[in-house]
Design a protein around this motif. Sequence first.
Motif, PDB file in Angstrom:
ATOM      1  N   ARG A  27      -0.848  10.784   0.847  1.00  0.00           N
ATOM      2  CA  ARG A  27      -1.141   9.938  -0.322  1.00  0.00           C
ATOM      3  C   ARG A  27      -1.788   8.624   0.099  1.00  0.00           C
ATOM      4  NH1 ARG A  27      -0.989  12.775  -5.114  1.00  0.00           N
ATOM      5  NH2 ARG A  27       1.039  13.772  -5.432  1.00  0.00           N
ATOM      6  N   ARG A  28      -1.333   8.107   1.207  1.00  0.00           N
ATOM      7  CA  ARG A  28      -1.836   6.808   1.668  1.00  0.00           C
ATOM      8  C   ARG A  28      -3.211   6.918   2.312  1.00  0.00           C
ATOM      9  NH1 ARG A  28      -3.975   3.138   3.617  1.00  0.00           N
ATOM     10  NH2 ARG A  28      -3.146   1.363   4.810  1.00  0.00           N
ATOM     11  N   HIS A  45       5.641  -0.196  11.090  1.00  0.00           N
ATOM     12  CA  HIS A  45       5.636  -0.551  12.508  1.00  0.00           C
ATOM     13  C   HIS A  45       4.390  -0.001  13.202  1.00  0.00           C
ATOM     14  CE1 HIS A  45       9.335  -2.698  12.969  1.00  0.00           C
ATOM     15  NE2 HIS A  45      10.088  -1.714  12.517  1.00  0.00           N
ATOM     16  N   ALA A  46       3.876   1.098  12.693  1.00  0.00           N
ATOM     17  CA  ALA A  46       2.671   1.682  13.287  1.00  0.00           C
ATOM     18  C   ALA A  46       1.403   0.921  12.931  1.00  0.00           C
ATOM     19  CB  ALA A  46       2.532   3.139  12.853  1.00  0.00           C
ATOM     20  N   VAL A  47       1.468   0.016  11.945  1.00  0.00           N
ATOM     21  CA  VAL A  47       0.314  -0.765  11.499  1.00  0.00           C
ATOM     22  C   VAL A  47      -0.856   0.198  11.211  1.00  0.00           C
ATOM     23  CG1 VAL A  47      -1.066  -2.842  11.903  1.00  0.00           C
ATOM     24  CG2 VAL A  47       1.140  -2.587  13.044  1.00  0.00           C
ATOM     25  N   ILE A  48      -0.637   1.095  10.289  1.00  0.00           N
ATOM     26  CA  ILE A  48      -1.625   2.121   9.943  1.00  0.00           C
ATOM     27  C   ILE A  48      -2.729   1.507   9.090  1.00  0.00           C
ATOM     28  CG2 ILE A  48      -1.971   4.274   8.675  1.00  0.00           C
ATOM     29  CD1 ILE A  48       0.931   5.020   9.443  1.00  0.00           C
ATOM     30  N   GLY A  49      -3.973   1.636   9.529  1.00  0.00           N
ATOM     31  CA  GLY A  49      -5.116   1.157   8.767  1.00  0.00           C
ATOM     32  C   GLY A  49      -5.714   2.254   7.911  1.00  0.00           C
ATOM     33  N   ASP A  50      -6.635   1.874   7.018  1.00  0.00           N
ATOM     34  CA  ASP A  50      -7.227   2.856   6.105  1.00  0.00           C
ATOM     35  C   ASP A  50      -7.927   3.981   6.850  1.00  0.00           C
ATOM     36  OD1 ASP A  50      -6.301   1.395   3.992  1.00  0.00           O
ATOM     37  OD2 ASP A  50      -8.211   0.392   3.571  1.00  0.00           O
ATOM     38  N   ARG A  88       0.815  -1.212   0.000  1.00  0.00           N
ATOM     39  CA  ARG A  88       0.000   0.000   0.000  1.00  0.00           C
ATOM     40  C   ARG A  88       0.854   1.269   0.000  1.00  0.00           C
ATOM     41  NH1 ARG A  88      -5.045  -1.360   4.135  1.00  0.00           N
ATOM     42  NH2 ARG A  88      -5.880  -3.123   2.947  1.00  0.00           N
ATOM     43  N   TRP A  89       2.146   1.132   0.227  1.00  0.00           N
ATOM     44  CA  TRP A  89       3.042   2.284   0.191  1.00  0.00           C
ATOM     45  C   TRP A  89       3.693   2.472  -1.173  1.00  0.00           C
ATOM     46  CZ3 TRP A  89       2.383   5.713   3.736  1.00  0.00           C
ATOM     47  CH2 TRP A  89       1.886   5.324   4.983  1.00  0.00           C
ATOM     48  N   GLY A 122      -6.406   1.743  22.387  1.00  0.00           N
ATOM     49  CA  GLY A 122      -5.872   0.801  21.412  1.00  0.00           C
ATOM     50  C   GLY A 122      -4.898   1.416  20.430  1.00  0.00           C
ATOM     51  N   GLY A 123      -4.602   2.695  20.562  1.00  0.00           N
ATOM     52  CA  GLY A 123      -3.689   3.370  19.641  1.00  0.00           C
ATOM     53  C   GLY A 123      -2.257   2.906  19.812  1.00  0.00           C
ATOM     54  N   ARG A 124      -1.448   3.200  18.810  1.00  0.00           N
ATOM     55  CA  ARG A 124      -0.047   2.767  18.816  1.00  0.00           C
ATOM     56  C   ARG A 124       0.875   3.953  18.596  1.00  0.00           C
ATOM     57  NH1 ARG A 124       2.962  -2.380  16.057  1.00  0.00           N
ATOM     58  NH2 ARG A 124       1.889  -3.311  17.839  1.00  0.00           N
ATOM     59  N   LEU A 125       2.002   3.948  19.300  1.00  0.00           N
ATOM     60  CA  LEU A 125       3.049   4.941  19.079  1.00  0.00           C
ATOM     61  C   LEU A 125       4.307   4.237  18.584  1.00  0.00           C
ATOM     62  CD1 LEU A 125       5.389   4.921  21.602  1.00  0.00           C
ATOM     63  CD2 LEU A 125       3.379   5.694  22.853  1.00  0.00           C
TER      64      LEU A 125
END
Length: 375
Positions: A129-130, A105-110, A20-21, A198-201
Amino acid sequence: MDWEAHARRLADEVVRPESRWHEPLATTPRHAFVPSWWENVGGQWELREGAAGPGRWLDVAYSDRTLVTRVGALHADDAPPDCVTSGLPTSSSTLPGLIVQMYRHAVIGDGSEVLVTTGSGYGTALACRRLGDRQVTSIDVDPDLVALATDRLREAGHRPQLAVCDITGQLPGTYDRIVSTVSVRPVPASWLAALRPGGRLVTTIAGTGLILTADKTEDGGAVGRITEDGAGFMRTRRGADYDRPTEAVWEKAQHADGEEVSASRYPLLSVPDSWDIMSMLELEVPGVDHRTAQDGEERTVWMLHPDGSWARATARGFLDSPTVHQAGPRRLWDALERIRHRLNREGRLPVHGAGVNITPDGETVLSRGAWSVTL
């Protein structure tokens, strides 16, 4: 200017086509975010201007390398032609592969709403863009950098929320992900307050090559780990440049006889050349400044600390035993050798893969087996 072919080549080098990147890398004009940059030549920084050589500009901008955009308080865009300067880098365009690594590493979702750090603005553009502009907030402590990035992001068609903000203080909203490409120690408590349940840093620990990931827990803290891969980023700063608190120590350490003189059992090591050793030392003795010099076959390394401690080690050839001078309240070279002993004995240092536990007020503990350290 046919930059698109260069951007596609970069995307192919950094990620697989199905990532996706890939599309963000292939369609973001990195050269527009770095019209000028600094290159280190023999310890000095020489200005490079893209417009003076468009072909090389595209080759450099679309290579997977970090481009330093500011040294001290002098941004490359503001420097006179053929300028040469010295000092510490204070801003850059991070190599694209590392930006994507941090985002992964952040496991970014849509649907993730993310806070990122600004710098040149290129990493912010990739996130836009993502995800789309409305899901991205970008901050930097420097108003000039934010203004430059705002203009260049708009030229690239993006309008995320940008803010002048000290990332170690209160943040301008709440987020599903916080991804910092400046290093911190410890993790600011404000991040935990700004992370949604549930957020991630994702960040790096200042002075080390350690990437820290952590997920917010119900008590307002976070748990995670140090990743097996590594990265190095500039430390947070509050002014236009970094302080150099070891300059007075440096004056003593260059040539003075130490309070203790010994021979090291190991070949001479410049600590920053070994990320694991550097990271372990920084965790145990924060704030060591490392310097090197070479005169013919003779090499010298220094370790300097703001508390007045210093060590100087000199050797001829790579296998000769260095002569070590040490002085001050701590024996810095002894601390280094204890780490090298451990590495030889165990074959590995416990820093990578360590567990991370962060309390709601930001106290950060790293642990692996019997080893632990509090940041």
